[in-house]
Design an enzyme around this catalytic site. Structure first.
Site, PDB file in Angstrom:
ATOM      1  N   CYS A 123      33.984  44.203  16.645  1.00 12.02           N
ATOM      2  CA  CYS A 123      33.803  42.764  16.487  1.00 12.02           C
ATOM      3  C   CYS A 123      34.945  42.004  17.172  1.00 12.02           C
ATOM      4  O   CYS A 123      34.961  41.881  18.392  1.00 12.02           O
ATOM      5  CB  CYS A 123      33.610  42.400  15.031  1.00 12.02           C
ATOM      6  SG  CYS A 123      32.894  40.752  14.804  1.00 12.02           S
ATOM      7  N   GLY A 178      37.849  40.825  12.515  1.00 16.30           N
ATOM      8  CA  GLY A 178      38.631  39.792  11.856  1.00 16.30           C
ATOM      9  C   GLY A 178      38.408  38.513  12.625  1.00 16.30           C
ATOM     10  O   GLY A 178      37.283  38.210  13.005  1.00 16.30           O
ATOM     11  N   GLU A 179      39.467  37.799  12.934  1.00 16.84           N
ATOM     12  CA  GLU A 179      39.353  36.570  13.709  1.00 16.84           C
ATOM     13  C   GLU A 179      40.123  36.777  15.009  1.00 16.84           C
ATOM     14  O   GLU A 179      41.344  36.917  14.999  1.00 16.84           O
ATOM     15  CB  GLU A 179      39.927  35.401  12.901  1.00 16.84           C
ATOM     16  CG  GLU A 179      39.238  34.077  13.168  1.00 16.84           C
ATOM     17  CD  GLU A 179      39.419  33.615  14.594  1.00 16.84           C
ATOM     18  OE1 GLU A 179      38.403  33.352  15.269  1.00 16.84           O
ATOM     19  OE2 GLU A 179      40.568  33.521  15.049  1.00 16.84           O
ATOM     20  N   GLU A 185      32.677  50.369  10.159  1.00 17.13           N
ATOM     21  CA  GLU A 185      33.460  50.681   8.966  1.00 17.13           C
ATOM     22  C   GLU A 185      32.826  50.103   7.707  1.00 17.13           C
ATOM     23  O   GLU A 185      33.068  50.600   6.622  1.00 17.13           O
ATOM     24  CB  GLU A 185      34.898  50.165   9.131  1.00 17.13           C
ATOM     25  CG  GLU A 185      35.086  48.671   8.996  1.00 17.13           C
ATOM     26  CD  GLU A 185      34.649  47.828  10.185  1.00 17.13           C
ATOM     27  OE1 GLU A 185      34.827  46.606  10.134  1.00 17.13           O
ATOM     28  OE2 GLU A 185      34.127  48.384  11.179  1.00 17.13           O
ATOM     29  N   HIS A 187      30.221  46.208  12.767  1.00 19.96           N
ATOM     30  CA  HIS A 187      31.290  46.790  11.942  1.00 19.96           C
ATOM     31  C   HIS A 187      30.878  48.171  11.426  1.00 19.96           C
ATOM     32  O   HIS A 187      30.330  48.272  10.326  1.00 19.96           O
ATOM     33  CB  HIS A 187      31.576  45.869  10.745  1.00 19.96           C
ATOM     34  CG  HIS A 187      32.187  44.571  11.124  1.00 19.96           C
ATOM     35  ND1 HIS A 187      33.541  44.363  11.110  1.00 19.96           N
ATOM     36  CD2 HIS A 187      31.636  43.406  11.541  1.00 19.96           C
ATOM     37  CE1 HIS A 187      33.804  43.122  11.494  1.00 19.96           C
ATOM     38  NE2 HIS A 187      32.652  42.526  11.762  1.00 19.96           N
ATOM     39  N   ILE A 245      28.823  40.355  11.752  1.00 22.29           N
ATOM     40  CA  ILE A 245      29.431  39.214  11.063  1.00 22.29           C
ATOM     41  C   ILE A 245      30.039  38.303  12.132  1.00 22.29           C
ATOM     42  O   ILE A 245      31.017  38.682  12.778  1.00 22.29           O
ATOM     43  CB  ILE A 245      30.515  39.666  10.066  1.00 22.29           C
ATOM     44  CG1 ILE A 245      29.929  40.626   9.033  1.00 22.29           C
ATOM     45  CG2 ILE A 245      31.162  38.451   9.398  1.00 22.29           C
ATOM     46  CD1 ILE A 245      30.954  41.279   8.130  1.00 22.29           C
TER      47      ILE A 245
END
Length: 194
Positions: free
Chosen positions: A79, A47-48, A179, A177, A136
């Site tokens: 991540c 996420g962030e 997932e 990632h 990402i």
């Protein structure tokens, strides 16, 4: 039955929950400190990282989560989760905090901006087999301390090779990632640490 918590403040919550369920574990979404007591392991999703850090503190989860991890709760960070597990950050924003769970220095957005996101073929070092990985705005490990096992590496645009999956005790972190890539080996490894 084994219950794996997924930190459900922001990020790839549903995707991690689906990956763990597919391996036969029960999933619990964690948003409050008391919910930490009900899980046998926890996943910190992508996420962030700065947003997740702020939400951990806003929901009074940071200190209880650090305590559970220190007491032996197995954890997987992907991540942004990798960034949260690091002891030191490169290119973090002012005031950004981590959980200080893995002795490593992580560079945020090491592979570039959102437009530089990509899929890559890696070697899963524990068995030498190929692995497809989705990056990402991914971090990488700049350096790591004693006891950290490198599980996968990737080459950066500058031609250098960096760790993108590591394990320290019962703590796992990936820059990619698993997932999203439908790659069960990382989640399976977490289950084996319980």
């Amino acid at each position: 039955m084994t219950t794996v918590g997924v930190l459900a403040l922001q990020g790839d919550v549903r995707e991690h929950a689906a990956a763990v369920s597919a391996l036969g574990a029960q999933v619990s979404l964690v948003r409050r400190p008391r919910e930490l007591d009900e899980v046998d392991a926890i996943i910190l999703p992508g996420g962030e990282s700065t947003t997740i850090d702020k939400l951990l503190r806003a929901f009074d989860l940071r200190d209880p989560l650090m305590a559970r991890i220190e007491a032996g709760l197995p954890v997987l960070g992907s991540c942004a989760g990798m960034i949260l597990l690091a002891t030191e950050l490169v290119d973090g924003i002012e005031g950004q905090q981590t959980l200080e769970a893995i002795p490593m220095t992580v560079r945020r957005n090491a592979f570039g901006r959102q437009v530089d996101s990509a899929e890559a073929s890696l070697t899963w070092l524990p068995d030498g087999s190929p692995m497809e990985a989705t990056f990402i705005r991914a971090p990488w490990v700049e350096s790591y301390g004693e006891g950290v096992e490198v599980l996968a590496t990737a080459d950066g645009a500058d031609g250098t090779t960096h760790a993108v999956a590591v394990q320290y005790e019962n703590r796992l972190a990936t820059a990619f990632h698993p997932e999203i890539s439908d790659e069960p080996r990382v989640h399976q490894r977490l289950l084996e640490l319980i």
